[in-house]
Every structure is written in structure tokens, then in C-alpha cells.
Enzyme design. Structure first.
Site, PDB file in Angstrom:
ATOM      1  N   CYS A  14       0.862  -1.177   0.000  1.00 31.21           N
ATOM      2  CA  CYS A  14       0.000   0.000   0.000  1.00 31.21           C
ATOM      3  C   CYS A  14       0.901   1.231   0.000  1.00 31.21           C
ATOM      4  CB  CYS A  14      -0.890   0.028   1.250  1.00 31.21           C
ATOM      5  SG  CYS A  14      -2.066  -1.350   1.352  1.00 31.21           S
ATOM      6  N   GLY A  42      -0.766   0.337  -4.992  1.00 30.96           N
ATOM      7  CA  GLY A  42      -2.086  -0.194  -4.679  1.00 30.96           C
ATOM      8  C   GLY A  42      -3.127   0.358  -5.621  1.00 30.96           C
ATOM      9  N   GLY A 121       1.379  -2.107   5.544  1.00 32.70           N
ATOM     10  CA  GLY A 121       2.059  -3.168   6.265  1.00 32.70           C
ATOM     11  C   GLY A 121       1.119  -4.267   6.704  1.00 32.70           C
TER      12      GLY A 121
END
Length: 465
Positions: A14, A42, A121
Site C-alpha cells: 500500500c 495499490g 504493512g
């Protein structure tokens, strides 16, 4: 997320972005441009949250949805986001489904006001954290581990004097990889995991401070890179300026090596290393370890091109473009079945016959996951008249899953986990095959500590069950 028409089977993570303009200028356009530059990280969903720090407390507005940044944000909804403090997020789901509810930034209204959070994460203790929250009466609206982080910050904030103290207390509880950007109505907080698994950097534009997953996002908004946020460091930006807290720091580092192999954009700089230079060094190392008698070197667009250039430099061979990439084949052409995916590759890439005919070719890419796409490309090259195709991969074979937010497929989908290199060579139809040696990975980034667990099964943080 790289879509199914792209060549690598490994998905991105991301991207996060945050900005506080202390002069009071609207930041939503800057967040938009920052997210556009992080789109490669993303493609499932995105969102922007802004706060007017000069207005009534808690005056936060936001918009988020499934889709690309340019699809989700049109002039009419972007123009409604007024504020001098803002954060944004582009998402590829590694935890939680791809739904509108899971789009970030997450926004919470709680007893102390409003809190927004964007997370890159993955947590390895998410199940334990969720159990603690559920038994405490929490009701979850998403299926992401990011919501747990937001809940813990909100809960800790009730017992602390500041949001940054609540963030520190929460960071001591969570285990895993994270680059977090948090926004209260009048503060911007950014924190990086103690191992430095996820990237995060700090920049400045006039009297505005900017944080982002990659330095390319700083350039997109005219900000200058000040430095990387250090592993275990927390940055707080307020109207008075910027503060740093390093209570979470530790000696051991484990920067994700795949950021340099593939994830990060070519023009980014991470932890003092230029991504382009790292990939050139990878190609050079490949050429030293696995030379080939060949007439030319080419790369798989876009993932293998830079390493291919490095291979050609070291080998003293010409670097040629063997494929034409059709940039107008979009996500509407993503197909769910393997057969349809293979057909789609031919829509995305075409071989330049005049370049490859009667040539012995070194073909470079960053990975082989399932092997079917590489087999297709080799077949296309030989069908266009190539004499030989020698495949070189700028990463070692994927053998183990990643627990820190990189979507490496499960072992039963990893061709290298159940086949030898010779078996893989035969399956894809290559004349020879060479993977990056694990010991050569370090040459890409110098002496920094790296995580390469998906290659060697040595996890810096115990993933538990």
C-alpha cells in the site's frame, strides 16, 4: 497492485501520504497528486481525509472508494475537501477483503474527537489484538488489521495527554511491519516499524511538511526530500513545527529487499539508496553469476527492464526492446481464469519480430511465480524467430510466504517450492535459467540490514502460528 496483465505475480503493498501546510493552504490537491504518484503500490481502493486546523475542532471531511485515484476523485468531490492538514492512502489488500468498507484512511469518531489512520504493512499478532479488543466490547466495521491499530490508539488516547503518546503506547503492542500516518484534527503523526520493513520518508515544501511511502510522491507535490524517517522513529507535525521521538528504536534493521527489486518506483530513493541504481547493480550481479552466449539482452516490461540494462552493461551486450507494450489495455481486461490470463498477455505485449529474429536472447525479469506467463513470453519470442532464450531473474526463487504485507502467493502456487531450477527451465521452455544468488542481494543496497525471508525463511519477527 500490479494487475493480472502485468508480468510479475507478486503484488504490491500500500502507499501512504500525509501533509500539513502550516500556512493554512488547502492540501487536498497535494494529497491527490501524492497518491497518483504512489498508484503503483495499490490499485484496489484509495481515500483522502482532510482537517481544517483553523476551523472548529473536529472539522474533518473525507472521501474514499474502490478504484484508481483518477477514478475515485473527480473535481466535484475533491473540491469539497477543504483543510490544511490531510492524509491519503492507496490500497492493495494483504489483510482483509477488497471492499469499500476496507478502503483507507480509516476515520474514527471517539470521546476525544476524530482520528484518521492510513497503514502500509501487516501485523503478525493481529489475532491476539483482535481478541483483546473484542472481549473489551469493540465492534469491527472492517476486516483489516489497520482498524485494530486505530482502535488501540483511540483507547490509549483516553488515558494519555496527547495523540502521539497514544500512538507510542500502541506501537509497543503491535508486532509486524508498518508505515503509519495518523491525523488528529490538528496534528499529523507518522511512525515507522522498528525494523524498517516498510519505507517512510519526510519532505518539506515552503512551510508545509510532507510524509510519504516513497520520495517520488514528494517530488510530485514539489516537496524536497529531507530524509527517511528512521526505523522506530515517530514524527509529529503541529502548527509549531516538527518533533521527533525515537523511543521505539533498536539496533537491528530488516528493510524489505523487494522494495529495491520491484516494489518501489524507479525514481524513488529509500534509506539512502537510489532504486534505479540498485536494480542496475542487480543486473550486473546476474551477468557475473550467469553469463550467456547471446546476441542481445532484453527485459520484460516494465518489471525487468532496469535489471536487463544492468546485465547488458556488465556483459557488454546490446540492450534492445523486444516487446511492444500496449498501454491502453486497462483493468477491464483482467480475466479470472488462467487460460484467459494467458490470452490477455498477448493483448498486453507483442514481440518486435525484426529485433529478435535469428537472435540468441537474454530475457530478464524480477521473478517467476507460477511460470505460466514466462512460458508464454518465451513461446512468443521463439515464434517470432528467436534462436535461443536464456532467462535471468533478478531475485532468488520464492520459497516462503511473506507475513509483513507483501502478497507472495501460498507455497502451492510458487513453482520454485515444488520444482528444481532444471525442472522450471524445462517447464517454461528456456534454453538456460539463472536466478539471483541470495548472497548477491546485499550488493544492491550496500551494508544495510535487509529482510529476505521469502527467499531464505529467516524472519526478523516471529510470525507465530
Amino acid at each position: 497492485m500490479k494487475n493480472q496483465l502485468e508480468i510479475s505475480g507478486v503484488k504490491e503493498e500500500c502507499g501512504v501520504f500525509g501533509i500539513y501546510d502550516i500556512d493554512g493552504k488547502d492540501v487536498a490537491p497535494s494529497v491527490y497528486y501524492g497518491l497518483c504518484s504512489l498508484q503503483h503500490r495499490g490499485q484496489e481502493s484509495c481515500g483522502i481525509v482532510v482537517s481544517d486546523t483553523k476551523g472548529p475542532r473536529g472539522n474533518i471531511s473525507y472521501h474514499k472508494d474502490l478504484g484508481l485515484v483518477g477514478e475515485v476523485f473527480k473535481e466535484e468531490n475533491l473540491s469539497r475537501l477543504h483543510g490544511d492538514l490531510g492524509i491519503g492512502h492507496v490500497r492493495y489488500s494483504t489483510t482483509g477483503a477488497s471492499t469499500r468498507e476496507n478502503a483507507q484512511p480509516l476515520v474514527l469518531n471517539y470521546i476525544k474527537g476524530t482520528l484518521a489512520l492510513a497503514h502500509n504493512g501487516n501485523l503478525v499478532n493481529a489475532e491476539q489484538l483482535k481478541e483483546e479488543l473484542v472481549y473489551g466490547g469493540a465492534i469491527f466495521h472492517t476486516t483489516t488489521d489497520s482498524e485494530m491499530i486505530a482502535y488501540f490508539i483511540a483507547r490509549e488516547r483516553v488515558h494519555t495527554a496527547s495523540v502521539e503518546e497514544a500512538v507510542l503506547r500502541t506501537a509497543r503492542k503491535i508486532k509486524g511491519a508498518y508505515g503509519l500516518v495518523i491525523m488528529s484534527p490538528r496534528k499529523l503523526v507518522a511512525v515507522r516499524d522498528p525494523f524498517g520493513l516498510k519505507p517512510l520518508c519526510l519532505g518539506k515544501r515552503d512551510n508545509a511538511y510532507v510524509v510519504a511511502s516513497e520520495s517520488c510522491a514528494l517530488s510530485a507535490v514539489g516537496a524536497e526530500l529531507i530524509r527517511d524517517i528512521e526505523p522506530g522513529e515517530m514524527i509529529t507535525v503541529t502548527a509549531e513545527g516538527i518533533r521527533s521521538n525515537k523511543e521505539l528504536q533498536q539496533k537491528e534493521r530488516a528493510h524489505c529487499i523487494f522494495e529495491y527489486i520491484y516494489f518501489a518506483r524507479l525514481d524513488s530513493r529509500m534509506d539512502g539508496v537510489k532504486v534505479y541504481d540498485a536494480r542496475i547493480r542487480a543486473g550486473r550481479a546476474l551477468a557475473k553469476a550467469y553469463p550467456a552466449k547471446a546476441d542481445m539482452v532484453t527485459g520484460v516490461p516494465e518489471s525487468g527492464l532496469t535489471a536487463a540494462r544492468g546485465y547488458a552493461m556488465e556483459a557488454g551486450l546490446p540492450f534492445e526492446a523486444a516487446f511492444y507494450k500496449n498501454s491502453y489495455i486497462g483493468r477491464t481486461f483482467i480475466k479470472p481464469t488462467q487460460q484467459e490470463r494467458e490470452s490477455s498477455v498477448r493483448l498486453k505485449l507483442n514481440v518486435l519480430e525484426s529485433v529478435v529474429k535469428d537472435k540468441r536472447i537474454v530475457l530478464v525479469d524480477d521473478s517467476i511465480v507460477r511460470g505460466t506467463t514466462m512460458a508464454n513470453l518465451i513461446q512468443m519470442l521463439k515464434g517470432a524467430g528467436a534462436k535461443e532464450v536464456h532467462v535471468r531473474i533478478s531475485a532468488p526463487p520464492f520459497l516462503y510466504p511473506c507475513y509483513y504485507g507483501t502478497d507472495v502467493p501460498s507455497n502451492d502456487q510458487l513453482i520454485a517450492s515444488s520444482h528444481t531450477e532444471e525442472e522450471i527451465r524445462q517447464m517454461i521452455g528456456a534454453d538456460s535459467l539463472g536466478y539471483m544468488k541470495i548472497e548477491d542481494l546485499q550488493t544492491m543496497v550496500g551494508d544495510m540490514g535487509i529482510c529476505k525471508a521469502c527467499f531464505d525463511n529467516r524472519y526478523p519477527i516471529d510470525p507465530g502460528k
